[in-house]
Design a protein around this motif. Structure first.
Motif, PDB file in Angstrom:
ATOM      1  N   LYS A   1      23.415   2.191  27.778  1.00 48.59           N
ATOM      2  CA  LYS A   1      24.426   1.899  28.792  1.00 48.59           C
ATOM      3  C   LYS A   1      25.424   0.845  28.354  1.00 48.59           C
ATOM      4  CE  LYS A   1      21.683   3.077  32.897  1.00 48.59           C
ATOM      5  NZ  LYS A   1      21.122   2.545  34.156  1.00 48.59           N
ATOM      6  N   VAL A   2      24.990  -0.095  27.522  1.00 50.22           N
ATOM      7  CA  VAL A   2      25.875  -1.200  27.160  1.00 50.22           C
ATOM      8  C   VAL A   2      26.394  -1.096  25.732  1.00 50.22           C
ATOM      9  CG1 VAL A   2      24.790  -2.751  28.822  1.00 50.22           C
ATOM     10  CG2 VAL A   2      23.960  -2.723  26.461  1.00 50.22           C
ATOM     11  N   GLY A   3      26.099   0.002  25.050  1.00 52.20           N
ATOM     12  CA  GLY A   3      26.680   0.239  23.728  1.00 52.20           C
ATOM     13  C   GLY A   3      26.062  -0.538  22.596  1.00 52.20           C
ATOM     14  N   LEU A   4      24.760  -0.825  22.671  1.00 49.95           N
ATOM     15  CA  LEU A   4      24.097  -1.571  21.606  1.00 49.95           C
ATOM     16  C   LEU A   4      23.209  -0.693  20.728  1.00 49.95           C
ATOM     17  CD1 LEU A   4      23.007  -4.934  23.307  1.00 49.95           C
ATOM     18  CD2 LEU A   4      24.719  -4.632  21.531  1.00 49.95           C
ATOM     19  N   ASP A   5      23.215   0.611  20.920  1.00 47.40           N
ATOM     20  CA  ASP A   5      22.315   1.499  20.179  1.00 47.40           C
ATOM     21  C   ASP A   5      22.331   1.266  18.671  1.00 47.40           C
ATOM     22  OD1 ASP A   5      21.472   2.582  22.486  1.00 47.40           O
ATOM     23  OD2 ASP A   5      22.548   4.486  22.305  1.00 47.40           O
ATOM     24  N   PRO A   6      23.519   1.165  18.024  1.00 44.95           N
ATOM     25  CA  PRO A   6      23.518   1.013  16.563  1.00 44.95           C
ATOM     26  C   PRO A   6      22.975  -0.332  16.093  1.00 44.95           C
ATOM     27  CG  PRO A   6      25.658   1.759  17.384  1.00 44.95           C
ATOM     28  CD  PRO A   6      24.878   1.275  18.555  1.00 44.95           C
ATOM     29  N   ARG A  22      26.768  -8.322  25.854  1.00 50.46           N
ATOM     30  CA  ARG A  22      26.276  -7.010  26.268  1.00 50.46           C
ATOM     31  C   ARG A  22      24.748  -6.995  26.338  1.00 50.46           C
ATOM     32  NH1 ARG A  22      28.724  -3.052  22.200  1.00 50.46           N
ATOM     33  NH2 ARG A  22      29.362  -4.911  21.054  1.00 50.46           N
ATOM     34  N   LEU A  23      24.093  -7.730  25.441  1.00 50.46           N
ATOM     35  CA  LEU A  23      22.640  -7.839  25.504  1.00 50.46           C
ATOM     36  C   LEU A  23      22.214  -8.516  26.811  1.00 50.46           C
ATOM     37  CD1 LEU A  23      19.841  -7.543  24.204  1.00 50.46           C
ATOM     38  CD2 LEU A  23      20.236  -9.746  23.065  1.00 50.46           C
ATOM     39  N   GLY A  24      22.958  -9.571  27.212  1.00 51.25           N
ATOM     40  CA  GLY A  24      22.659 -10.243  28.469  1.00 51.25           C
ATOM     41  C   GLY A  24      22.804  -9.305  29.657  1.00 51.25           C
ATOM     42  N   ILE A  25      23.827  -8.450  29.617  1.00 52.96           N
ATOM     43  CA  ILE A  25      24.018  -7.475  30.693  1.00 52.96           C
ATOM     44  C   ILE A  25      22.854  -6.484  30.706  1.00 52.96           C
ATOM     45  CG2 ILE A  25      25.482  -5.589  31.522  1.00 52.96           C
ATOM     46  CD1 ILE A  25      27.883  -7.144  30.369  1.00 52.96           C
ATOM     47  N   ALA A  26      22.428  -6.048  29.504  1.00 52.62           N
ATOM     48  CA  ALA A  26      21.304  -5.118  29.423  1.00 52.62           C
ATOM     49  C   ALA A  26      20.039  -5.729  30.029  1.00 52.62           C
ATOM     50  CB  ALA A  26      21.056  -4.719  27.969  1.00 52.62           C
ATOM     51  N   GLN A  27      19.792  -7.007  29.735  1.00 50.58           N
ATOM     52  CA  GLN A  27      18.626  -7.678  30.314  1.00 50.58           C
ATOM     53  C   GLN A  27      18.734  -7.745  31.831  1.00 50.58           C
ATOM     54  OE1 GLN A  27      19.134 -11.258  27.883  1.00 50.58           O
ATOM     55  NE2 GLN A  27      17.148 -10.871  26.917  1.00 50.58           N
ATOM     56  N   ALA A  28      19.956  -7.995  32.312  1.00 56.34           N
ATOM     57  CA  ALA A  28      20.149  -8.155  33.757  1.00 56.34           C
ATOM     58  C   ALA A  28      19.924  -6.853  34.521  1.00 56.34           C
ATOM     59  CB  ALA A  28      21.552  -8.690  34.035  1.00 56.34           C
ATOM     60  N   ILE A  29      20.175  -5.708  33.864  1.00 58.13           N
ATOM     61  CA  ILE A  29      20.059  -4.432  34.587  1.00 58.13           C
ATOM     62  C   ILE A  29      18.732  -3.727  34.326  1.00 58.13           C
ATOM     63  CG2 ILE A  29      22.565  -4.108  34.621  1.00 58.13           C
ATOM     64  CD1 ILE A  29      22.282  -2.085  32.365  1.00 58.13           C
ATOM     65  N   MET A  30      17.809  -4.380  33.599  1.00 62.36           N
ATOM     66  CA  MET A  30      16.526  -3.739  33.303  1.00 62.36           C
ATOM     67  C   MET A  30      15.744  -3.402  34.567  1.00 62.36           C
ATOM     68  SD  MET A  30      14.977  -5.491  29.853  1.00 62.36           S
ATOM     69  CE  MET A  30      13.497  -4.493  30.014  1.00 62.36           C
ATOM     70  N   LEU A  36      25.243  -6.693  40.470  1.00 58.14           N
ATOM     71  CA  LEU A  36      25.246  -7.500  39.243  1.00 58.14           C
ATOM     72  C   LEU A  36      26.330  -8.564  39.374  1.00 58.14           C
ATOM     73  CD1 LEU A  36      23.887  -7.641  36.443  1.00 58.14           C
ATOM     74  CD2 LEU A  36      25.717  -6.182  35.572  1.00 58.14           C
ATOM     75  N   ILE A  37      25.962  -9.842  39.228  1.00 56.69           N
ATOM     76  CA  ILE A  37      26.901 -10.962  39.362  1.00 56.69           C
ATOM     77  C   ILE A  37      27.042 -11.643  38.007  1.00 56.69           C
ATOM     78  CG2 ILE A  37      27.381 -13.136  40.545  1.00 56.69           C
ATOM     79  CD1 ILE A  37      25.568 -12.170  42.822  1.00 56.69           C
ATOM     80  N   LEU A  38      28.292 -11.816  37.557  1.00 54.89           N
ATOM     81  CA  LEU A  38      28.562 -12.437  36.258  1.00 54.89           C
ATOM     82  C   LEU A  38      29.513 -13.608  36.440  1.00 54.89           C
ATOM     83  CD1 LEU A  38      28.693  -9.020  35.862  1.00 54.89           C
ATOM     84  CD2 LEU A  38      28.418  -9.816  33.510  1.00 54.89           C
ATOM     85  N   ASP A  39      29.145 -14.749  35.863  1.00 54.02           N
ATOM     86  CA  ASP A  39      29.933 -15.977  35.983  1.00 54.02           C
ATOM     87  C   ASP A  39      30.764 -16.146  34.710  1.00 54.02           C
ATOM     88  OD1 ASP A  39      30.997 -18.435  36.512  1.00 54.02           O
ATOM     89  OD2 ASP A  39      29.087 -19.466  36.804  1.00 54.02           O
ATOM     90  N   GLU A  40      32.083 -15.956  34.827  1.00 53.14           N
ATOM     91  CA  GLU A  40      33.005 -16.078  33.686  1.00 53.14           C
ATOM     92  C   GLU A  40      32.488 -15.294  32.478  1.00 53.14           C
ATOM     93  OE1 GLU A  40      35.900 -17.452  33.752  1.00 53.14           O
ATOM     94  OE2 GLU A  40      35.917 -18.909  35.370  1.00 53.14           O
ATOM     95  N   PRO A  41      32.348 -13.983  32.576  1.00 54.84           N
ATOM     96  CA  PRO A  41      31.690 -13.209  31.518  1.00 54.84           C
ATOM     97  C   PRO A  41      32.438 -13.167  30.194  1.00 54.84           C
ATOM     98  CG  PRO A  41      32.694 -11.738  33.130  1.00 54.84           C
ATOM     99  CD  PRO A  41      32.773 -13.127  33.700  1.00 54.84           C
TER     100      PRO A  41
END
Length: 454
Positions: A1-6, A22-30, A36-41
């Protein structure tokens, strides 16, 4: 979902800031949250990785049904990616509007220290001057601007407000003919933190008196280049020279007297319990004559009088940056390096820091800034060096760099919004600020010239 496959097998410590985001977003949506709330992403990201991050958020919203809430002050990203905006002030909600309507509330945004869209601000000026139909909605994007400004008589100017500043700098010269470069890299190779080939045969010279902007994506090599200049990193092979002297042959004291680095995180500049003690530290340690008077002069120059007895680490972002600049020039270095001096600042604080940087003219000869802030590049630099994966892929004036589509695309840099707007109306246009843009409109230019004549 976040484009980290490679990159799943790569050590996380080797991830770029964009990948870590993007890794942080992946952890947040596990746990599959609906909100989903992001502070100054994108606060620490270059334009390319910032847009990558927002593309991930858009996909989560549009294709996976997630509600996305971001705390954000970059109005260009709000315009391109957000559907609604909520303005907070003094702990309360001032309003909730569609993103397009929100970005037209120019006064509300300015009062809240948020940069209003440059395109909308320019359109309001044209309406006030009677050049643009008041019934037309303020454009907030380049596409909207192309439609709104159509038929208004747009003629690119051969002279911009920036040309006067450039002429003043050129009048001071770039060192005597035949003089040694302020900084020179000669066939520099660097292997840094087990990453091979950060620089592979780098040859580059910075002349005395130049105002240089280092630009490029996260991980391009900007900070490494600065650390090489001031001896914090040693080249694997090749040499770095300051004023014709190899840094390998210079003592730490000699290097710190020739060049100073002001870190991206200003907290790293403070080692004492008061601002005054930090400003005094290097001069006092060297036993320089008159160090007390010099420290007071710097405190006065950078408007730190009311803060001199405070712990620098407990001040606001703008105050810390002013104090870090005072510390950086305490030894009168001929070369000053500034790493992301305007990162994470609101509109008022950014203006203050830009003004402070302008005040450095005449204090230090050569200034090099690493930045993602293209407005700062336009305001400050007479030379732009573009780095990409450890290579110099562009080197020229801001005009030359922004007009080079191959360099812009490869490096992921984004010219300022008003520059892109001018180029969209006429490819020959070079608009570094709103005033440059407005002066390209025939009617506005005539009014401005009449006012000067009157």
């Amino acid at each position: 979902k976040v484009g980290l496959d490679p990159d799943l097998k790569k050590n996380v410590s080797k991830y770029s800031l964009g990948m870590r985001q993007r890794l942080g977003i992946a952890q947040a949506i596990m746990e599959d949250p609906s909100i989903l709330i992001l502070d100054e992403p994108i606060a620490q990201l270059d334009p390319y990785h910032a847009r990558q991050t927002y593309e991930v958020l858009r996909d989560l919203n549009e294709h996976h049904g997630k509600t996305i809430i971001v705390i954000e002050h970059h109005t260009d990203f709000i315009a391109d990616y957000c559907k609604h905006a909520v303005l907070m002030a003094n702990g309360a909600v001032s309003w909730k509007l569609t993103a397009r309507e929100a970005l037209r509330q120019l006064d509300d945004l300015a009062v809240s220290d948020i940069y209003p869209p440059q395109i909308a601000s320019a359109a309001r000026e044209l309406k006030s001057a009677g050049i643009m139909d008041r019934c037309i909605e303020l454009p907030t994007t380049v596409d909207e601007g192309v439609r709104a400004f159509a038929g208004l008589g747009f003629t690119p100017q051969t002279h911009s407000s920036r040309d006067d500043a450039m002429a003043e700098r050129c009048a001071h010269g770039s060192g005597a003919p035949g003089a040694e470069p302020a900084v020179a890299f000669r066939d520099v190779h660097v292997q840094y933190r087990s990453v091979k080939g950060v620089f592979d045969g780098l040859d580059l010279a910075i002349q005395p008196g130049e105002k240089v902007a280092l630009v490029g994506s996260n991980g391009a090599g900007k900070t490494t280049l600065m650390k090489l200049m001031c001896g914090l990193i040693k080249p694997t092979s090749g040499e770095v020279r300051l004023g014709g002297v190899a840094t390998r042959a210079m003592s730490p004291e000699d290097i710190s007297g020739a060049i100073s680095l002001v870190y991206q995180n200003p907290e790293q500049m403070f080692i004492k319990d008061t601002v005054r003690a930090d400003v005094e530290f290097a001069m006092r340690a060297r036993g320089l004559a008159g160090w007390q008077e010099r420290a007071q002069e710097l405190i006065d120059r950078f408007r730190l009088g009311d803060l001199a007895d405070r712990d620098g680490r407990l001040m606001s972002g703008g105050q810390m940056r002013r104090a870090s600049l005072a510390i950086g020039i305490a030894l009168n270095p001929p070369i000053l390096l500034l790493d992301e001096p305007t990162a994470n600042l609101d509109i008022a604080t950014r203006r203050e820091i830009v003004r402070t940087i302008a005040d450095l003219r005449g204090v230090t000869d050569t200034v090099v800034i690493a930045t993602h802030d293209m407005q700062l590049v336009c305001q400050f630099a007479d030379r732009v060096i573009v780095l990409n994966q450890g290579e110099v892929i562009g080197d020229g004036t801001p005009e030359e760099i922004f007009h080079n589509e191959a360099v812009v695309e490869a490096s992921g840099i984004c010219p300022p919004e008003i520059y892109a707007m001018g180029a969209a109306l006429d490819a020959r246009a070079t608009c570094f600020d709103i005033e440059d843009f407005l002066m390209c409109f025939d009617g506005y230019r005539e009014l401005a010239l009449a006012a000067i004549g009157g």
